[in-house]
Design a protein around this motif. Sequence first.
Motif, PDB file in Angstrom:
ATOM      1  N   GLY A   1       0.835  -1.186   0.000  1.00  0.00           N
ATOM      2  CA  GLY A   1       0.000   0.000   0.000  1.00  0.00           C
ATOM      3  C   GLY A   1       0.871   1.238   0.000  1.00  0.00           C
ATOM      4  O   GLY A   1       1.962   1.262  -0.555  1.00  0.00           O
ATOM      5  N   LEU A   2       0.375   2.286   0.618  1.00  0.00           N
ATOM      6  CA  LEU A   2       1.103   3.545   0.703  1.00  0.00           C
ATOM      7  C   LEU A   2       2.347   3.384   1.573  1.00  0.00           C
ATOM      8  O   LEU A   2       2.283   2.844   2.674  1.00  0.00           O
ATOM      9  N   LEU A   3       3.490   3.863   1.081  1.00  0.00           N
ATOM     10  CA  LEU A   3       4.737   3.849   1.849  1.00  0.00           C
ATOM     11  C   LEU A   3       5.153   5.280   2.131  1.00  0.00           C
ATOM     12  O   LEU A   3       5.344   6.078   1.216  1.00  0.00           O
ATOM     13  N   ARG A   4       5.304   5.603   3.403  1.00  0.00           N
ATOM     14  CA  ARG A   4       5.822   6.911   3.808  1.00  0.00           C
ATOM     15  C   ARG A   4       7.297   6.752   4.139  1.00  0.00           C
ATOM     16  O   ARG A   4       7.657   5.925   4.962  1.00  0.00           O
ATOM     17  N   PHE A   5       8.142   7.551   3.502  1.00  0.00           N
ATOM     18  CA  PHE A   5       9.563   7.464   3.823  1.00  0.00           C
ATOM     19  C   PHE A   5      10.189   8.846   3.835  1.00  0.00           C
ATOM     20  O   PHE A   5       9.652   9.801   3.278  1.00  0.00           O
ATOM     21  N   ILE A   6      11.336   8.952   4.515  1.00  0.00           N
ATOM     22  CA  ILE A   6      12.035  10.219   4.611  1.00  0.00           C
ATOM     23  C   ILE A   6      13.474  10.041   4.134  1.00  0.00           C
ATOM     24  O   ILE A   6      14.002   8.927   4.110  1.00  0.00           O
ATOM     25  N   THR A   7      14.087  11.152   3.761  1.00  0.00           N
ATOM     26  CA  THR A   7      15.520  11.162   3.507  1.00  0.00           C
ATOM     27  C   THR A   7      16.194  11.868   4.678  1.00  0.00           C
ATOM     28  O   THR A   7      15.678  12.855   5.204  1.00  0.00           O
ATOM     29  N   ALA A   8      17.350  11.368   5.091  1.00  0.00           N
ATOM     30  CA  ALA A   8      18.068  11.951   6.223  1.00  0.00           C
ATOM     31  C   ALA A   8      19.559  11.828   5.968  1.00  0.00           C
ATOM     32  O   ALA A   8      20.010  11.014   5.164  1.00  0.00           O
ATOM     33  N   GLY A   9      20.318  12.618   6.678  1.00  0.00           N
ATOM     34  CA  GLY A   9      21.764  12.609   6.504  1.00  0.00           C
ATOM     35  C   GLY A   9      22.329  13.963   6.841  1.00  0.00           C
ATOM     36  O   GLY A   9      21.650  14.803   7.448  1.00  0.00           O
ATOM     37  N   SER A  10      23.560  14.222   6.453  1.00  0.00           N
ATOM     38  CA  SER A  10      24.205  15.490   6.763  1.00  0.00           C
ATOM     39  C   SER A  10      23.918  16.523   5.680  1.00  0.00           C
ATOM     40  O   SER A  10      23.261  16.231   4.673  1.00  0.00           O
ATOM     41  N   VAL A  11      24.414  17.741   5.898  1.00  0.00           N
ATOM     42  CA  VAL A  11      24.210  18.823   4.935  1.00  0.00           C
ATOM     43  C   VAL A  11      24.890  18.487   3.605  1.00  0.00           C
ATOM     44  O   VAL A  11      26.022  17.998   3.578  1.00  0.00           O
ATOM     45  N   ASP A  12      24.170  18.733   2.514  1.00  0.00           N
ATOM     46  CA  ASP A  12      24.711  18.577   1.162  1.00  0.00           C
ATOM     47  C   ASP A  12      25.096  17.134   0.837  1.00  0.00           C
ATOM     48  O   ASP A  12      25.987  16.889   0.025  1.00  0.00           O
ATOM     49  N   ASP A  13      24.405  16.174   1.457  1.00  0.00           N
ATOM     50  CA  ASP A  13      24.619  14.772   1.094  1.00  0.00           C
ATOM     51  C   ASP A  13      23.856  14.397  -0.168  1.00  0.00           C
ATOM     52  O   ASP A  13      24.045  13.302  -0.700  1.00  0.00           O
ATOM     53  N   GLY A  14      22.962  15.278  -0.617  1.00  0.00           N
ATOM     54  CA  GLY A  14      22.219  15.018  -1.853  1.00  0.00           C
ATOM     55  C   GLY A  14      20.807  14.530  -1.640  1.00  0.00           C
ATOM     56  O   GLY A  14      20.224  13.896  -2.524  1.00  0.00           O
ATOM     57  N   LYS A  15      20.205  14.846  -0.485  1.00  0.00           N
ATOM     58  CA  LYS A  15      18.857  14.353  -0.187  1.00  0.00           C
ATOM     59  C   LYS A  15      17.823  14.920  -1.144  1.00  0.00           C
ATOM     60  O   LYS A  15      17.002  14.191  -1.706  1.00  0.00           O
ATOM     61  N   SER A  16      17.840  16.242  -1.315  1.00  0.00           N
ATOM     62  CA  SER A  16      16.859  16.874  -2.222  1.00  0.00           C
ATOM     63  C   SER A  16      17.078  16.441  -3.664  1.00  0.00           C
ATOM     64  O   SER A  16      16.124  16.226  -4.420  1.00  0.00           O
ATOM     65  N   THR A  17      18.343  16.304  -4.065  1.00  0.00           N
ATOM     66  CA  THR A  17      18.645  15.846  -5.423  1.00  0.00           C
ATOM     67  C   THR A  17      18.157  14.420  -5.640  1.00  0.00           C
ATOM     68  O   THR A  17      17.631  14.084  -6.705  1.00  0.00           O
ATOM     69  N   LEU A  18      18.301  13.579  -4.620  1.00  0.00           N
ATOM     70  CA  LEU A  18      17.833  12.197  -4.729  1.00  0.00           C
ATOM     71  C   LEU A  18      16.325  12.147  -4.939  1.00  0.00           C
ATOM     72  O   LEU A  18      15.831  11.409  -5.806  1.00  0.00           O
ATOM     73  N   ILE A  19      15.588  12.928  -4.166  1.00  0.00           N
ATOM     74  CA  ILE A  19      14.130  12.940  -4.316  1.00  0.00           C
ATOM     75  C   ILE A  19      13.758  13.505  -5.689  1.00  0.00           C
ATOM     76  O   ILE A  19      12.857  12.993  -6.366  1.00  0.00           O
ATOM     77  N   GLY A  20      14.456  14.557  -6.121  1.00  0.00           N
ATOM     78  CA  GLY A  20      14.203  15.091  -7.451  1.00  0.00           C
ATOM     79  C   GLY A  20      14.451  14.057  -8.524  1.00  0.00           C
ATOM     80  O   GLY A  20      13.697  13.948  -9.498  1.00  0.00           O
ATOM     81  N   ARG A  21      15.511  13.268  -8.370  1.00  0.00           N
ATOM     82  CA  ARG A  21      15.809  12.200  -9.333  1.00  0.00           C
ATOM     83  C   ARG A  21      14.717  11.137  -9.320  1.00  0.00           C
ATOM     84  O   ARG A  21      14.301  10.642 -10.374  1.00  0.00           O
ATOM     85  N   LEU A  22      14.244  10.761  -8.140  1.00  0.00           N
ATOM     86  CA  LEU A  22      13.152   9.780  -8.041  1.00  0.00           C
ATOM     87  C   LEU A  22      11.914  10.286  -8.779  1.00  0.00           C
ATOM     88  O   LEU A  22      11.285   9.550  -9.542  1.00  0.00           O
ATOM     89  N   LEU A  23      11.561  11.549  -8.535  1.00  0.00           N
ATOM     90  CA  LEU A  23      10.381  12.116  -9.177  1.00  0.00           C
ATOM     91  C   LEU A  23      10.570  12.247 -10.681  1.00  0.00           C
ATOM     92  O   LEU A  23       9.678  11.947 -11.470  1.00  0.00           O
ATOM     93  N   PHE A  24      11.761  12.688 -11.087  1.00  0.00           N
ATOM     94  CA  PHE A  24      12.034  12.929 -12.505  1.00  0.00           C
ATOM     95  C   PHE A  24      12.048  11.620 -13.296  1.00  0.00           C
ATOM     96  O   PHE A  24      11.383  11.499 -14.339  1.00  0.00           O
ATOM     97  N   ASP A  25      12.782  10.642 -12.791  1.00  0.00           N
ATOM     98  CA  ASP A  25      12.922   9.383 -13.538  1.00  0.00           C
ATOM     99  C   ASP A  25      11.674   8.516 -13.478  1.00  0.00           C
ATOM    100  O   ASP A  25      11.487   7.631 -14.317  1.00  0.00           O
ATOM    101  N   SER A  26      10.827   8.728 -12.467  1.00  0.00           N
ATOM    102  CA  SER A  26       9.586   7.937 -12.378  1.00  0.00           C
ATOM    103  C   SER A  26       8.398   8.691 -12.962  1.00  0.00           C
ATOM    104  O   SER A  26       7.252   8.300 -12.748  1.00  0.00           O
ATOM    105  N   LYS A  27       8.700   9.778 -13.680  1.00  0.00           N
ATOM    106  CA  LYS A  27       7.672  10.590 -14.357  1.00  0.00           C
ATOM    107  C   LYS A  27       6.683  11.179 -13.356  1.00  0.00           C
ATOM    108  O   LYS A  27       5.478  11.247 -13.606  1.00  0.00           O
ATOM    109  N   GLY A  28       7.214  11.627 -12.207  1.00  0.00           N
ATOM    110  CA  GLY A  28       6.351  12.195 -11.174  1.00  0.00           C
ATOM    111  C   GLY A  28       6.405  13.717 -11.123  1.00  0.00           C
ATOM    112  O   GLY A  28       6.080  14.311 -10.101  1.00  0.00           O
TER     113      GLY A  28
END
Length: 441
Positions: A19-46
Amino acid sequence: MNAVVAENTPVQAASNERGLLRFITAGSVDDGKSTLIGRLLFDSKGIFADQLDSISRAKHKRTVGDTIDLSLLTDGLEAEREQGITIDVAYRYFATPKRKFIIADTPGHEQYTRNMVTGASTADAVIILVDVSKVKLGDDGSVELLTQTKRHSTIAHLLRIEHVIVAVNKMDLVNYDRTVYDRIIGEYQKFAQQLGLTDVHAIPLSALAGDNVVERGDNMPWYEGPTLIELLETLSVYDDAHEEPFRFPVQLVARHGGHLAEDFRGYMGRIEAGKVTKGDKLVVQPSGLTATVKDIVTFDGSLETARAGQSVTILLEEYVDISRGDMLAAAEQPATVLKNVEAAVCWLSEEPLNMRRKYWLKHTTRQVNARVNKIEFRLDINTQERVPAETLKLNDIAQVSLTVQQPLAADAYDAIRATGSFILIDEVTHQTVAAGMIRLG
């Protein structure tokens, strides 16, 4: 049990659990969390076309030429784009043919750890990003993980997040060297075992280039495990709250006006755990009075049975004294009534804990005066050792003992999240100063 699942071990999940999966990204500053989510959205046509056009023309873009800065999909605040860091929690929704997702992009900066705790409180999984270029690799074979990586992993453990994914990011900066990846994962595995994490999955990736995020790519043929999206699609999600004893914090007492002949007194709220059926025997806590369920009312009519997650109005056969903040619980398995509370807390305020002050403790729908009597120990994030402490400062994690002015009907956080968690509020500034997880036994 090995703390890190082998890369080529498939993660099994029953079809009815996808069903629905809720997940978060975590880590240190500038580890690429926002870029990773952008890549997930971009490559999955979201991503919608207007969103793509908007970030393409953004003035704070950090990429060269026509390359899209995918981090701007979640870093929407002007201050975030100016500084190049995530400050607030950004939620994004997307779906694949196999599953729906809600992502929380949480800040990596130590100053905004409180925002990370907020995002993590409802998550089923966490992606701990490790920037391969920041990890110190000694010539003697030593590996030094960043403190924020350890802090966020500790918070994930305290909040009982079921799945932990360790994503070693920016592998392109080390020429996709497997030896570097293995050393980092080996060190994290030792820390995970020390911490007590048992369901950890490891993935090497490059969020900027897209390797092993949605598409596999050709740069890491030595990695035989799933891509990130494949792993997220197969993680099991099962809400234990449906199997726990019935818990119903009362939010509001509803009555007809006095001019109506029929009598109506209903107790409104959200079922946090278990289920309730007409005719069930309940106990009112903390008073201990008992009553029988007469009816379960919703906007669409009466129900025979209601379950965790539903908002309902419960009518009782007996006339009993019930107010907002009371809890209706299964008579055979009631909550524990507490005047003294033992809890793990994460201190969220820049103002340190003052043991002489009173705070408000907000637990479900109940708010009571509370005082911290003793700090049992503070947790050293790096060593996981329990050290003595006289006070708590921003981002400190500790075990404390509190006394509340009125009793609470609560459960251990390990058993039922909703009735085992609370926040502390400064009674002068009304700021939330700590998040707590109740410990019993």
